[in-house]
Motif scaffolding. Structure first.
Motif, PDB file in Angstrom:
ATOM      1  N   GLU A 163       0.838  -1.207   0.000  1.00 11.73           N
ATOM      2  CA  GLU A 163       0.000   0.000   0.000  1.00 11.73           C
ATOM      3  C   GLU A 163       0.874   1.258   0.000  1.00 11.73           C
ATOM      4  OE1 GLU A 163      -4.067  -1.242   2.121  1.00 11.73           O
ATOM      5  OE2 GLU A 163      -2.354  -1.416   3.460  1.00 11.73           O
ATOM      6  N   SER A 245      -3.754 -10.987  13.062  1.00 18.31           N
ATOM      7  CA  SER A 245      -3.120 -10.393  11.890  1.00 18.31           C
ATOM      8  C   SER A 245      -2.379  -9.128  12.301  1.00 18.31           C
ATOM      9  CB  SER A 245      -4.157 -10.077  10.813  1.00 18.31           C
ATOM     10  OG  SER A 245      -5.122  -9.159  11.300  1.00 18.31           O
ATOM     11  N   SER A 248      -3.334  -4.454   7.459  1.00 17.95           N
ATOM     12  CA  SER A 248      -4.707  -4.328   6.977  1.00 17.95           C
ATOM     13  C   SER A 248      -5.057  -5.349   5.906  1.00 17.95           C
ATOM     14  CB  SER A 248      -4.946  -2.916   6.455  1.00 17.95           C
ATOM     15  OG  SER A 248      -4.049  -2.603   5.397  1.00 17.95           O
ATOM     16  N   LEU A 249      -4.102  -5.749   5.079  1.00 19.01           N
ATOM     17  CA  LEU A 249      -4.389  -6.721   4.029  1.00 19.01           C
ATOM     18  C   LEU A 249      -4.843  -8.047   4.627  1.00 19.01           C
ATOM     19  CD1 LEU A 249      -1.354  -6.086   1.635  1.00 19.01           C
ATOM     20  CD2 LEU A 249      -3.691  -5.221   1.393  1.00 19.01           C
ATOM     21  N   GLU A 250      -4.129  -8.515   5.644  1.00 17.31           N
ATOM     22  CA  GLU A 250      -4.514  -9.753   6.321  1.00 17.31           C
ATOM     23  C   GLU A 250      -5.847  -9.584   7.029  1.00 17.31           C
ATOM     24  OE1 GLU A 250      -0.108 -11.544   7.581  1.00 17.31           O
ATOM     25  OE2 GLU A 250      -1.197 -10.230   8.966  1.00 17.31           O
ATOM     26  N   ASP A 251      -5.985  -8.487   7.771  1.00 19.90           N
ATOM     27  CA  ASP A 251      -7.190  -8.296   8.574  1.00 19.90           C
ATOM     28  C   ASP A 251      -8.440  -8.240   7.706  1.00 19.90           C
ATOM     29  OD1 ASP A 251      -8.512  -7.721  11.154  1.00 19.90           O
ATOM     30  OD2 ASP A 251      -8.916  -5.765  10.227  1.00 19.90           O
ATOM     31  N   ARG A 252      -8.351  -7.597   6.538  1.00 17.12           N
ATOM     32  CA  ARG A 252      -9.511  -7.529   5.649  1.00 17.12           C
ATOM     33  C   ARG A 252      -9.902  -8.924   5.144  1.00 17.12           C
ATOM     34  NH1 ARG A 252      -7.363  -2.414   3.764  1.00 17.12           N
ATOM     35  NH2 ARG A 252      -6.214  -3.440   2.065  1.00 17.12           N
ATOM     36  N   LEU A 253      -8.892  -9.739   4.821  1.00 19.49           N
ATOM     37  CA  LEU A 253      -9.182 -11.099   4.383  1.00 19.49           C
ATOM     38  C   LEU A 253      -9.888 -11.897   5.475  1.00 19.49           C
ATOM     39  CD1 LEU A 253      -5.967 -12.245   2.448  1.00 19.49           C
ATOM     40  CD2 LEU A 253      -8.269 -11.985   1.520  1.00 19.49           C
ATOM     41  N   LYS A 255     -11.577 -10.770   8.108  1.00 15.95           N
ATOM     42  CA  LYS A 255     -12.902 -10.190   8.332  1.00 15.95           C
ATOM     43  C   LYS A 255     -13.893 -10.658   7.271  1.00 15.95           C
ATOM     44  CE  LYS A 255     -15.179  -5.648   8.529  1.00 15.95           C
ATOM     45  NZ  LYS A 255     -14.956  -4.182   8.457  1.00 15.95           N
ATOM     46  N   HIS A 256     -13.491 -10.595   6.006  1.00 15.30           N
ATOM     47  CA  HIS A 256     -14.371 -10.976   4.898  1.00 15.30           C
ATOM     48  C   HIS A 256     -14.733 -12.458   4.966  1.00 15.30           C
ATOM     49  CE1 HIS A 256     -16.012 -11.128   0.826  1.00 15.30           C
ATOM     50  NE2 HIS A 256     -15.264 -12.194   0.623  1.00 15.30           N
ATOM     51  N   LYS A 270     -15.768  -6.486  16.293  1.00 16.75           N
ATOM     52  CA  LYS A 270     -14.600  -5.662  16.017  1.00 16.75           C
ATOM     53  C   LYS A 270     -13.361  -6.428  16.480  1.00 16.75           C
ATOM     54  CE  LYS A 270     -16.865  -1.161  16.442  1.00 16.75           C
ATOM     55  NZ  LYS A 270     -16.850   0.167  17.134  1.00 16.75           N
ATOM     56  N   ARG A 291      -9.281 -11.683  15.563  1.00 18.07           N
ATOM     57  CA  ARG A 291     -10.669 -11.941  15.218  1.00 18.07           C
ATOM     58  C   ARG A 291     -10.970 -13.413  15.494  1.00 18.07           C
ATOM     59  NH1 ARG A 291     -13.172  -7.760  12.363  1.00 18.07           N
ATOM     60  NH2 ARG A 291     -11.749  -6.214  11.467  1.00 18.07           N
TER      61      ARG A 291
END
Length: 297
Positions: A163, A245, A248-253, A255-256, A270, A291
């Motif tokens: 990023e 994680s 952010s790349l890991e966390d978004r994966l 979460k999704h 959260k 998470r």
């Protein structure tokens, strides 16, 4: 035994300090005779906590780094051999029967020992060869990427995995001035791509590029996607999966996949983060996000 009753000094080592230990133990709800998968055993800190929380627990421990396996065996030597099995493998390559585990834990990213060992090439704090392999037996290194990928591929890598807003400028400069041999040499070249006022901030200018290189060398995001797809099948009904994680790349994966996987119910709306006290004691915990999801049925 409650988390507060555990003697953490027995499992804390210079190899790797486990992050969010209380949240992990409480979130997984460790139970007697339970079987748990530590998908990234590292130095064994989280597994030690699991084994000490209640009696008659079994651990299956994975890691792609042989030095981590060796340290974990030492850390976990207080339990009988029949309570723990070790596998030298990446979690994406692991296979087991469905409904095997009562809980699964994955602590993603680089462990403290890898960061603090200069010759592994993960950090630009000390001069070292451009390596960054979590599994030293694999062929691809950071040097291969930096010195042989074309400018467009490097720019895309820095932008998507790091990023990095200066990705194209950095890629252009690196291609023009390569080859690069060491971490410090590369970090200095990256810093020169930034305006003078941004070269000396709290975060080193090379941080995002080094993150991108590490992710690419170790195929981290694709491996994580595989784990998120198959791990719920390994859980028993009502079993829990906990993933820590660090970007952010890991966390978004995470979460999704937790939200959209048909077998999972999200237990943490959260992400859980470290307390101010833990951040003070263990700076690595500052970027950690935990998470947890539970298997339905």
């Amino acid at each position: 035994m409650t988390f507060q009753e555990l003697d953490l000094s027995e499992i804390i080592s210079s190899y790797h300090l486990p992050v969010l230990p209380e949240a992990v133990i409480q979130g997984l709800e460790i139970k007697e005779h339970g079987h748990y998968l530590d998908a990234t055993v590292g130095g064994g800190g989280h597994s030690a906590l699991i084994l000490k929380t209640v009696p008659y627990v079994k651990i299956t421990a994975l890691d792609q780094d042989e030095s981590a396996i060796a340290q974990a065996k030492q850390t976990l030597s207080f339990v009988d051999n029949n309570q723990i099995e070790f596998y030298h493998t990446n979690f994406a390559n692991f296979d087991c029967q469905p409904a095997t585990f009562d809980g699964i834990l994955a602590d993603l990213g680089v462990n403290s020992h890898q960061l603090d060992t200069p010759e592994r090439g993960f950090s630009f704090q000390k001069e070292a060869d451009l390596d960054m392999r979590m599994n030293p037996h694999q062929s691809l290194t950071a040097s291969d990427i930096i010195n042989h990928w074309d400018e467009t591929s490097l720019a895309d890598l820095f932008y998507h995995y790091g990023e990095e807003r200066y990705s194209r400028k950095i890629a252009r400069k690196l291609v023009k001035n390569r080859p690069f041999q060491t971490t410090t040499e590369l970090a200095s070249a990256i810093a020169l791509c930034f305006p003078p006022k941004k070269r000396y901030g709290r975060i080193h200018p090379a941080t995002r590029v080094f993150q991108a290189l590490r992710i690419a060398v170790n195929n981290e995001l694709d491996n994580l996607k595989i784990l998120l797809e198959i791990a719920p099948n390994w859980l028993k009904p009502q079993g829990k999966i906990a993933i820590i994680s660090f970007h952010s790349l890991e966390d978004r994966l995470v979460k999704h996949h937790f939200r959209n996987h048909p077998q999972l119910h999200v237990a943490t709306k959260k992400p859980i983060t470290a307390s101010a006290e833990e951040n003070h004691q263990n700076p690595r915990a500052r970027s950690a996000k935990l998470r947890i999801a539970q298997k339905v049925g």
